[in-house]
Design an enzyme around this catalytic site. Structure first.
Site, PDB file in Angstrom:
ATOM      1  N   GLN A 106       0.917  -1.318  -0.040  1.00 56.57           N
ATOM      2  CA  GLN A 106      -0.218   0.029  -0.074  1.00 56.57           C
ATOM      3  C   GLN A 106       0.799   1.173  -0.025  1.00 56.57           C
ATOM      4  O   GLN A 106       1.740   1.509   0.917  1.00 56.57           O
ATOM      5  CB  GLN A 106      -0.806   0.055   1.242  1.00 56.57           C
ATOM      6  N   TYR A 177      -5.786  10.916   4.322  1.00 62.09           N
ATOM      7  CA  TYR A 177      -4.348  11.370   3.989  1.00 62.09           C
ATOM      8  C   TYR A 177      -4.487  12.199   2.729  1.00 62.09           C
ATOM      9  O   TYR A 177      -5.268  12.533   2.165  1.00 62.09           O
ATOM     10  CB  TYR A 177      -3.802  10.021   3.718  1.00 62.09           C
ATOM     11  N   ARG A 229      -7.993   2.547  -3.012  1.00 61.95           N
ATOM     12  CA  ARG A 229      -8.697   2.580  -1.652  1.00 61.95           C
ATOM     13  C   ARG A 229      -9.337   3.978  -1.513  1.00 61.95           C
ATOM     14  O   ARG A 229      -8.687   4.918  -1.498  1.00 61.95           O
ATOM     15  CB  ARG A 229      -7.966   2.140  -0.282  1.00 61.95           C
ATOM     16  N   ARG A 322      -8.722  -6.315  12.146  1.00 61.74           N
ATOM     17  CA  ARG A 322      -8.486  -6.827  13.481  1.00 61.74           C
ATOM     18  C   ARG A 322      -8.574  -8.236  13.716  1.00 61.74           C
ATOM     19  O   ARG A 322      -7.780  -8.830  14.577  1.00 61.74           O
ATOM     20  CB  ARG A 322      -9.370  -6.003  14.633  1.00 61.74           C
TER      21      ARG A 322
END
Length: 391
Positions: A106, A177, A229, A322
């Site tokens: 990524q 971001y 993404r 997770r």
């Protein structure tokens, strides 16, 4: 026949995944100063080589001014902004691929979230010089030349991913971001070709996609994977950076570059939906994707049942975040018919098995989980927190 978790999936450019499960990108809090991989980094990824059929690394910043985005005191974010990172990148790719699954790097630029630059007395850059209430440092507006350089840096990072042996890259256009900052009308107040109308706010994300695809077409082996993404909305109460309709407009342009997949970052769960809408985000985005662009979603999957529901009713691929922190063998257990044995909660007894990095252990044993979504059972390990990274 409905999608099954164990289906082999062939992507647009010819690569076949062993199943429909994906390890979501998650920061490992394991990097050395300068964004270099550590032994903790490699051990963490090696332990998760069978976590899914496609394994996406944490975000790696592509420009020297693009990071690190991390909590000061904790091990740093990883970088891909120089050839000096290649050794660590190769080790990471090898660790992830050792059991035959696909490794994706990524790539990202933190923009205003590059707190490490502020800590080191350097300027922090963003699309526009705005005072953000949640930042305790100023940001500087990027120049036109700097924007051009960052676009090229995404391409250089892609070339390093190819050279390091990764099977693909994921462009990180989500989670506030830099790419999202350019797309958001709350953080992009520019009046030049990079800001203003929706089309102009789409220009930077599309320029990055174009550059990445150009490098792939020139240097990558056949079947190299590319994904994008996106956070489907940016809503802050009454303030709207963009809504899902804007995001769909962007993705409608992104997919013209023939990507393998679109990855929706869904914090409220894989089946979440926009306010006052009967359709889920995944259903809305699926409508605009062509048959060869797979939809990958993520959110609140901790076991085989929810993962199966996600691929049967919502998307082509399901990413587990997770869940793979808790159980590094999440998908291996499903493939072997042992899904019922997947570990769903952290506890003092499962810490060794989970093989978290020291930084992740310290983060998740804090009461605030260092701002990360807490691990189920996290309260049982808080008494083991040492505070060695806390400032």
């Amino acid at each position: 026949m409905p999608n099954q978790l164990t289906d082999h999936v062939t992507l647009r450019h010819g690569t076949t995944l062993n199943n429909r499960l994906v390890m979501a990108p998650m920061q490992t809090h394991s990097g050395l100063k300068g964004g270099f991989a550590s032994e903790d980094t490699i051990q963490y990824y090696s332990a998760r080589s069978q976590a899914a059929g496609m394994l996406i690394t944490e975000f790696h910043y592509v420009s020297e001014n693009g990071g690190p985005a991390y909590v000061p005191g904790y091990p740093e974010q990883l970088g891909v902004y120089s050839d000096a990172h290649l050794e660590g990148l190769r080790k990471t790719a090898q660790a992830l691929k050792k059991d035959g699954n696909k490794a994706i790097l990524q790539i990202h630029h933190a923009g205003r979230a590059a707190v490490g630059r502020h800590v080191n007395g350097l300027d922090v850059v963003a699309p526009s010089a705005i005072e953000f209430a949640f930042l305790d440092y100023p940001v500087r507006e990027l120049t036109l030349a700097e924007i051009d350089d960052i676009i090229l840096d995404f391409g250089k990072a892609t070339k390093r991913a190819i050279d390091a042996g990764f099977d693909g890259v994921e462009i990180h256009g989500a989670n506030h971001y830099l790419i999202q900052q350019f797309f958001s009308k709350l953080s992009n107040l520019r009046t030049d070709k990079w800001g203003g109308s929706l089309d102009k706010r789409m220009a930077f994300p599309l320029a990055v996609v174009k550059e990445v695809k150009t490098i792939i077409d020139e240097y990558a082996p056949k079947g190299f994977i590319v994904g994008y993404r996106i956070s489907p909305e940016e809503l802050h109460g009454e303030e709207v950076g963009y809504d899902y309709k804007d995001a769909i407009s962007l993705i409608s342009e992104v997919i013209k570059y023939e990507l393998d997949y679109i990855h929706l970052s869904l914090w409220a769960g894989y089946n979440s939906k926009p306010k006052n809408n009967e359709k889920s985000y995944s259903q809305l985005f699926k409508q605009i994707l062509d048959d060869e662009t797979k939809l990958l979603i993520v959110g609140e999957v901790f076991g085989e049942e929810s993962a199966a529901d996600a691929v049967e009713n919502y998307a082509d691929l399901i990413a587990v975040a997770r869940g793979t922190l808790l159980d590094p063998n999440f998908t291996k257990k499903i493939i072997e018919g042992k899904g019922e044995s997947i570990i769903h909660k952290i506890s003092p007894q499962t810490i060794e098995y989970s093989q978290l990095t020291p930084g992740l252990f310290e983060a998740f044993s804090r009461e605030d989980s260092l701002g990360l979504p807490p691990l189920p059972g996290g309260e049982t390990i808080q008494n083991l927190h040492t505070g060695k990274y806390d400032i």
